[in-house]
Every structure is written in C-alpha cells, then in structure tokens.
Design a protein around this motif. Structure first.
Motif: not given
Ligand SMILES: Cc1cc2nc3c(=O)[nH]c(=O)nc-3n(C[C@H](O)[C@H](O)[C@H](O)COP(=O)(O)OP(=O)(O)OC[C@H]3O[C@@H](n4cnc5c(N)ncnc54)[C@H](O)[C@@H]3O)c2cc1C
Ligand code: SF4
Ligand code: SF4
Ligand code: FES
Lengths: 340, 272
Positions: A308-309, A111-116, A250-252, A305
């Motif tokens: 899937d991701k 999560l913390f590394n996809w795209d950004y 991990h929602c913030f 989700y």
C-alpha cells in the motif's frame, strides 16, 4: 532508468582476473560463501555456483549494519557535546548475488527515503555494485515466482551473469552504474548473443507459483481478525530469527551505549517485530501483546502495508526465514493459506 | 542529529510528573524551531536514550519549549535525575497536528485525563492566544486525585478568565478536605454538564479507559465521531516512519498521527 541493456561474453578466467583487480584496488568484494556472503580475500575462494541455495543471510548488513553508531556524545558536568559519525562509503562489489537478493536494496530504498532520507543507508548503497547470477536450482522453501520475481530476474542487478558453459558467462550490463564499473575491463568483454543466453534462461526450471499476491493482499484486508492467526501464534517462539535472516526486514532500535562515565554513542541496532517488547509501552500496555498479533503484523507488513505504501512486496521469496525457523513455520505455506 | 537544549526551569506537577522548560543552546535553532499544536518530539537523556513526549507549550509562546513527562522507565528516570542548567537533546517536531485553522468559528470542548492534559494544554494556550477566532471554550479535566492534577498554575490562570469555562474533577476518593472542584469520573461529569454538540469540536486526550467511557456519552449528546479529535500513543523510536514499531495497519502513528479523529480511529485495525 532507460538504460539499454548490453549483452557481452566474459570467460571465467577473465572474470576472476577482474575480481582480483577489485580486491587489489582495496574495494570490498563479497560473494556467497557457505553460510553467508563472505568478503573474498583471494579469488580462489570464488565459486560462482548458480545451483547453490541462498546463503543463511543476505548482504543486507553491508548496507544496513546490524549495529551502527549514528552519533557520539561527550558529557561534562551539565554540558553535552555531540560528534557526527563519518560514514565511510567504501565501494562494495557483490559477485554472484542471487536474484532473490539483488532487488532487496531497491525494495528498502523506498523506506529509507520516504519523507526523511537516511544518509547512512543512502551513502552505503550508492557505493554498491551488484553482479547478479542466474539461479538454477530451488528447494521446497523458495517462492520468488510468487512475489513477482524469478530465478532469472535481473531486477536490482547492475551486471548480470548467465553461465553459458563451464568456462564462459554471458554478462549483461543492466545499469549505468554497471557500465561505469565494467568499462575499465572492456578488454575482457566480447559481444554476446542475446538469443543464446535467453535460451539458457528459458531452460531453467522455476519454482511453481504458490499464491496470487494480489488475492493475498485483498484477503489480508478482510481478515485482520481470523482464527488462522491464533493457530500460528501458538507455534511461533517469538525468536525473530526470521527477521534477522531476511534480506528486507528493516526494523531497528535506537539505544545509547556509554563506554565510559562521560562518553558514549547512540546506536541503531537491528530489532524484530516478533519480540514481545518491541511494542511494549512503559505503562505495561502492549498493542501486540500476544504472538498471533505479532505474526499477523509480519505477514501484513510484507504483503499488504508495504504494498500500500510503496507498491512493492516486502519479500523476495528467498525462503530463508522458513529454512531457519526452529519450529518449521513456512511463510510460503502461511501466505498460500491466506484465502478462505 | 538532536538539537541541544538547556533545562531552564523544572516544575514538579505531581508526585510522578515533571515539566521541563527548555531553551535551545543554539540561537538559530531557537529561532527556526517551528511546530504546531499536537506535534511531538524525541527528548534525549544522553547515556540512557530517547523518549517521546508531546510539545506541551503553545507555538504562540515560543520563548521556551516545554515538555511534561510521567516517570516510568529508564529514560524518564534518567531525565528526572537532571537539574536546572543540565543539557538534553531534542529531535523534532514530528507528526501531524490539530487542525486549528479548520476549527475557527466553532465552540471547542477540551476533555483531558491525567497526563493527557499535556497535549491538550498546548492547544488550549494556542486557542486562548487567538481567542477571537473561536466561540465558546470549555475545559473538563480529571485526574485520579488532587495531588495527581498537573498544570495547577495554568488551570488557575484559565479559571481566572471570564471567556473560558473550566471544570476540574477528581475520581471519587481522590478529593481532599479543602477540594472545591467536582468529584466524579470524567464521563459522568460530562454527562452532567451536558455541553452542546451544536457547532462544537472536541479535543479529547487521556488514558484509554477514559476515552472508552467518554465516547458513548459524547455520542448520546449528539457529537459526531468526525468532530472528536484525539491522539494515539504508540511506542516509538525513530519518529521518522522507519523503525517499524508505531504502525497500526498501514498507518504510522509517528507520521500520519498522533492526531486522529475518532472516526479515523474506528476505521483502523483494532490494535493499539
Ligand atoms: C506521540 C506521543 C506523545 C507522548 N507524549 C507524552 C507526554 O507528553 N508525556 C508523557 O509522560 N508521556 C508521553 N508519551 C509516552 C512516553 O513516550 C512514554 O511514557 C515514555 O517514552 C516512557 O519512557 P521510559 O524511559 O520511562 O520507559 P521505558 O519502558 O524504560 O522505555 C524505554 C523506551 O521505550 C519507549 N517507550 C516506552 N513506552 C512508550 C510509549 N508509551 N510511547 C512511546 N515510546 C515508549 C521509549 O522510546 C523509551 O526510549 C507519549 C508517547 C507518544 C507516542
Ligand atoms: S523464526 Fe519461526 S519461531 Fe522464530 S519468530 Fe520467526 S516464525 Fe516465529
Ligand atoms: S520474508 Fe522470508 S522469504 Fe520473504 S524475503 Fe524475508 S526471509 Fe525471504
Ligand atoms: S516511530 Fe519509528 S516508525 Fe514510527
């Protein structure tokens, strides 16, 4: 990645000496305490008890803090000045991490590394050394075996400990990082016997598999609308305790916090998808306006989700959310019920 | 880290909607800030936080970046208190965009309601600056009342052109004595003007009720769901696919959107 595991033996005394050295070097040493992973100040605090249940919280907050400044600002008349935050990537050694915690950082890395790429998370996790400890007991809330893990999983550990007897551990070197960490202490290590420690791992009783995560994934896809969600929604309090104790939620939120008339900081704070205001629009419209929709989001996010991701379940089966739920909602039971 | 920008001009569009014309403080950023029609940004009022608005100006007119916002809560009220010369922050551009390259050679029908004209305006101006690439261009814009219409200046410009058809309408009861436009809800006005669906793409943005009642009208006129483009607005914070609040199923509106075809939207879990 293709690091070849090495099997060693270390005595408990030497392990404690090693810990003493880590503390003396000024690194942070974390170990499971009564309620949470605590910073060890003195080696006498160390329990290394493989039969302890998971602590109430994981060590997630050391890599993804509950509240952290991401920038500072200064306002003067019409101008604004921004000041960068210096993340100090201090070395953190986690000793005796539960197998249901060790993989959490790996799961969150996606999560913390996809795209950004989240520099704060990355810098912190780079300095983590995780020494896992086999787990020899479970309660009715544990279900690591249903999410593809187990009490003897080395996944996510840099080094892995298996108690051989009262005062000896098998120590497995799992990653390059683990090898680098242990190298200075090679005098403490003797060659180990893999067959012998495997026998210990095999003798461990493991929780029964409660559900088939592939079937759950499929069921969720077909049952976005299902009266079962409403049933859960009627019970749940929307308190989000479950998110705050979870090793992988991990929602913030991003909020500004002024500490004087002209200065302040922008904070990244933990948030939870079970709160009604989480998705509330300024217009008053809310896509997840009732609790059943929010709980449905929780289960779908974890078991559909995220899979899937990123190809992984966003749950380690630690059972913390169920143990702590004020109204006894048991995620294992709910997910097991995700079938017709 | 947000880029800093200075408010160069403030335009009061309607009693509750304001436009900022913004200039990046750093010349390098002004040069390199590249975006496409439909993308959004996070705008900071330091001390109160960030808000998500689309970039309302066209990428073909890069001198000043514009955003228009309706004043609701904390951040938008804080932005409203700012004056010309003050500094705000901009992060972006984020999200996907309208596929203007794919739409070349087609007729374009723009339908907007209320503040929904902000994202549409960016596309309209982009298209008008490359007018020869597209066939007929029509615009239907509606608001609750005459005073709620935004971009009055831009609408006047569009109307003055001979190569664009513009219909502006207000809800019944929202007209003023001198009003020379239409009176009626957007779906009814479209039904009456009966645009051709032949080789036509629709760009549709507005409040959910307007979209809900406009879609059947478009379907009756022969428009296919794949040819109707719209934007979704979910509450956002990070704009980077991390904070976890903008998702609809496994679609993250901040990354996979905000632009979707109606056909894509129909396939999503109905939770937005
Ligand atoms: C892709 C996208 C484009 C948008 N474009 C525009 C536009 O061009 N003009 C415009 O007026 N509005 C636009 N919006 C809606 C706008 O973001 C909200 O109206 C605005 O953030 C409300 O902020 P507030 O401080 O007044 O509300 P408060 O309720 O005080 O909001 C507090 C926080 O909630 C968040 N928030 C609340 N509602 C929304 C919402 N509907 N969408 C996203 N975040 C929200 C904001 O991050 C804000 O920081 C857009 C939203 C999205 C998602
Ligand atoms: S801890 Fe229990 S009551 Fe609280 S939000 Fe989670 S499931 Fe609902
Ligand atoms: S969802 Fe519950 S059981 Fe799964 S990892 Fe989070 S706290 Fe543990
Ligand atoms: S806005 Fe944070 S995930 Fe989309």
């Amino acid at each position: 990645m293709s690091f070849k595991m090495e099997e060693k033996i270390i005595s408990k005394d030497d392990l404690l000496k090693l810990c003493g050295d880590v503390i003396a070097k000024g690194h942070t040493l974390l170990a499971p305490g009564i309620a949470e992973y605590e910073q060890v100040k003195d080696v006498s605090q160390i329990r290394l008890d493989s039969s302890a249940l998971p602590t109430k919280t994981s060590y997630k907050s050391y890599v993804f803090p509950k509240a952290e400044p991401i920038l500072y600002y200064k306002r003067s008349k019409s101008d604004v000045q921004l000041i960068d935050v210096d993340v100090n990537g201090k070395k953190i050694v986690v000793l005796g991490a539960k197998p249901c915690d060790t993989n959490s950082i790996n799961i969150l890395k996606h999560l913390f590394n996809w795209d950004y790429e989240d520099e704060f998370f990355n810098l912190r996790q780079k300095h983590f050394v995780i020494i896992g400890l086999m787990c020899s007991s479970f309660d009715e809330y544990c279900f690591c075996t249903s999410v593809g893990s187990s009490p003897v999983s080395e996944e996510g550990s840099d080094l892995f400990l298996i108690p051989i007897n009262e005062d000896k551990f098998a120590l497995r070197i799992i990653t390059e990082k683990g090898k680098e960490f242990i190298e200075p202490y090679s005098e403490f290590l003797k060659d180990g016997d893999e067959a012998k420690s495997n026998a210990v791992l095999e003798s461990i009783k493991k929780p029964e598999v409660a559900f088939d995560s592939k079937q759950v994934h499929e069921w969720l896809g077909d049952n976005f609308e299902n009266p079962k969600w409403e049933g859960i929604g009627n019970v749940c309090l929307s308190c989000a305790q479950c998110a705050f104790v979870c090793p992988v939620c991990h929602c913030f939120d991003l909020v500004d916090e002024d500490y004087s008339y002209s200065e302040g900081r922008r904070m990244k704070n933990w948030d939870g998808c079970q709160f009604g205001h989480f998705t509330l629009h300024a217009s008053g419209h809310n896509p997840r306006d009732i609790q059943s929709k929010r709980y449905r989001q929780r289960v779908n996010h974890k078991f559909r989700y995220y899979v899937d991701k990123f190809g992984e379940i966003l749950c380690t089966g630690c059972g913390r959310c169920s143990r702590g739920c004020p109204v006894s909602i048991d995620i294992k039971e709910i997910v097991s019920n995700c079938k017709d | 880290m947000p880029h800093l920008a200075e408010i160069r001009e403030i335009i009061d569009e309607s009693p509750d909607t304001r436009t900022f014309r913004l200039m990046f403080k750093d010349a390098g950023t002004a040069e390199s800030f590249d975006f496409k029609a439909g993308q959004f940004a996070e705008y900071s009022a330091f001390g109160d936080g960030e808000s998500t608005f689309c970039i309302a100006s066209s990428p073909t007119r890069k001198d000043l970046i514009e955003c228009s916002f309706k004043v609701y809560g904390k951040v938008t009220q804080s932005l409203q208190r700012l004056n010309v010369g003050d500094t705000i922050g901009i992060r972006g551009p984020y999200g996907n965009w309208f596929p203007l390259d794919e739409l070349k050679g087609k007729n374009l029908l723009f339908i907007a309601g209320g503040i929904g004209l902000a994202p549409v305006r960016c596309v309209i101006e982009n298209v008008l600056d490359k007018r020869e690439d597209y066939k007929n261009v029509s615009i239907v814009y509606g608001a609750r009342s005459v005073s709620d219409l935004i971009y009055k200046q831009e609408i006047r410009e569009w109307k003055s052109r001979t190569d664009v058809s513009v219909i502006v309408t207000v809800d019944p009861g929202g007209e003023t004595p001198g009003w020379d436009g239409e009176v009626g809800f957007v779906p009814a006005v479209i039904e009456k003007s009966a645009p051709t669906s032949e080789n036509t793409a629709v760009i549709l943005c507005g409040p959910p009720v307007m979209i809900k009642f406009t879609m059947p009208v478009l379907t009756n006129l022969g428009f296919k769901d794949e040819d109707v483009y719209t934007t979704l607005e979910n509450r956002m914070k990070c704009g980077l696919g991390k904070c976890g609040r903008c998702n609809i199923g496994n679609v993250y509106v901040c990354k996979d959107g905000p632009v979707f075809t109606y056909a894509q939207i129909k396939k999503l879990p109905q939770e937005f």
